[in-house]
Write a protein that holds these residues in place. Sequence first.
Motif, PDB file in Angstrom:
ATOM      1  N   TYR A  43       0.870  -1.127   0.147  1.00  0.00           N
ATOM      2  CA  TYR A  43      -0.183   0.199  -0.141  1.00  0.00           C
ATOM      3  C   TYR A  43       0.952   1.260  -0.139  1.00  0.00           C
ATOM      4  O   TYR A  43       1.952   1.329   0.655  1.00  0.00           O
ATOM      5  N   ASP A  46       1.262   7.201   1.211  1.00  0.00           N
ATOM      6  CA  ASP A  46       0.477   8.491   1.269  1.00  0.00           C
ATOM      7  C   ASP A  46      -0.571   8.451  -0.026  1.00  0.00           C
ATOM      8  O   ASP A  46      -0.374   8.222  -1.218  1.00  0.00           O
ATOM      9  N   THR A  47      -2.011   8.358   0.295  1.00  0.00           N
ATOM     10  CA  THR A  47      -2.986   8.028  -0.318  1.00  0.00           C
ATOM     11  C   THR A  47      -3.172   9.070  -1.497  1.00  0.00           C
ATOM     12  O   THR A  47      -3.667   8.864  -2.713  1.00  0.00           O
ATOM     13  N   LEU A  81      -8.426   2.619  -3.546  1.00  0.00           N
ATOM     14  CA  LEU A  81      -8.041   3.953  -2.839  1.00  0.00           C
ATOM     15  C   LEU A  81      -8.582   3.878  -1.505  1.00  0.00           C
ATOM     16  O   LEU A  81      -7.897   4.106  -0.618  1.00  0.00           O
ATOM     17  N   ASN A  84      -6.410   1.498   0.662  1.00  0.00           N
ATOM     18  CA  ASN A  84      -5.050   1.820   0.847  1.00  0.00           C
ATOM     19  C   ASN A  84      -5.189   3.110   1.742  1.00  0.00           C
ATOM     20  O   ASN A  84      -4.445   3.139   2.750  1.00  0.00           O
ATOM     21  N   ALA A  85      -6.229   3.815   1.772  1.00  0.00           N
ATOM     22  CA  ALA A  85      -6.411   4.758   2.916  1.00  0.00           C
ATOM     23  C   ALA A  85      -6.516   4.322   4.422  1.00  0.00           C
ATOM     24  O   ALA A  85      -6.151   4.758   5.302  1.00  0.00           O
ATOM     25  N   GLN A  88      -3.341   3.003   5.385  1.00  0.00           N
ATOM     26  CA  GLN A  88      -2.546   4.173   5.903  1.00  0.00           C
ATOM     27  C   GLN A  88      -2.879   4.575   7.222  1.00  0.00           C
ATOM     28  O   GLN A  88      -2.226   4.954   8.221  1.00  0.00           O
ATOM     29  N   CYS A  89      -4.209   4.572   7.673  1.00  0.00           N
ATOM     30  CA  CYS A  89      -4.720   4.772   8.826  1.00  0.00           C
ATOM     31  C   CYS A  89      -4.253   4.043  10.037  1.00  0.00           C
ATOM     32  O   CYS A  89      -3.969   4.211  11.153  1.00  0.00           O
ATOM     33  N   SER A 135     -15.935  -0.489  -0.142  1.00  0.00           N
ATOM     34  CA  SER A 135     -16.139   0.941  -0.724  1.00  0.00           C
ATOM     35  C   SER A 135     -17.311   1.083  -1.420  1.00  0.00           C
ATOM     36  O   SER A 135     -18.000   2.349  -1.330  1.00  0.00           O
TER      37      SER A 135
END
Length: 183
Positions: A43, A46-47, A81, A84-85, A88-89, A135
Motif C-alpha cells: 500500500y 500517502d493515499t 483507494l 489504501n487509505a 495508511q490509517c 467501498s
Amino acid sequence: MYPAYQDTFFWLGDSMIANECFNCADPNAGLSLNEDRTAIKCYMGDTGLLVSHAFDENELAEEELYKQILHDRFSINEGMLFENAIAQCLVASGHKLFFYTHYDETKHRNDMDIDFILSNNSKMKPKLYSIEVKSGKRYTTDSLVLFLRKYHQRIGRAYIVHTKNLAVNSEIVCIPAYMAIFL
C-alpha cells in the motif's frame, strides 16, 4: 553500513514510502510468527500521492481530479483507494499490517480473503481483530463470516470499514471510515 535490500518491497517499507501487509498463514496470537513473506500487499504510504501518480496521465489539473473523484464523476477503482487509505490509517495508529487468504482446492478459488488482521496486543488474553474494507454501497460478508466460523475462538471482534453509518450486530461491527483510527 547500509542494509542490503534484495527485494524492493522491503526497501519501500523501510523508507516509509509504502506500507507492507504480509499474509498470515495461520491467524493466531503472534501474527509475525506465521507471516508468509512470499505473499505481500503493498500500500502506498500517502493515499493522496497515490491518486496523483495513478492519474497523472490524465489532462485534468489535480484540483479538478479530486473534485471529480469526490463527486463520483470519475471512473476509478474506488476499492483500491479506500483500502489504501484504511491501511495508511492503521499504520498511523501503530499497527503492523497482516491479511489472510485461503485457497479452496475443491472450488479452485479463494474462499476467504480478509483485508486486515490486527492483534489486541494483550499478553493475558490475546485476540485478533479481522477487518474487511468495503467501498461500495452493497457488498457481501461471506468471506468474513467463514473466517469467523473457522477461527471464532481467536477473534475478539470483526469489523467492516465502509462508507455508511455505524452498525453493530452480534458478530460484526460496521464502522464508517473516519472511525478506523480507533481500531
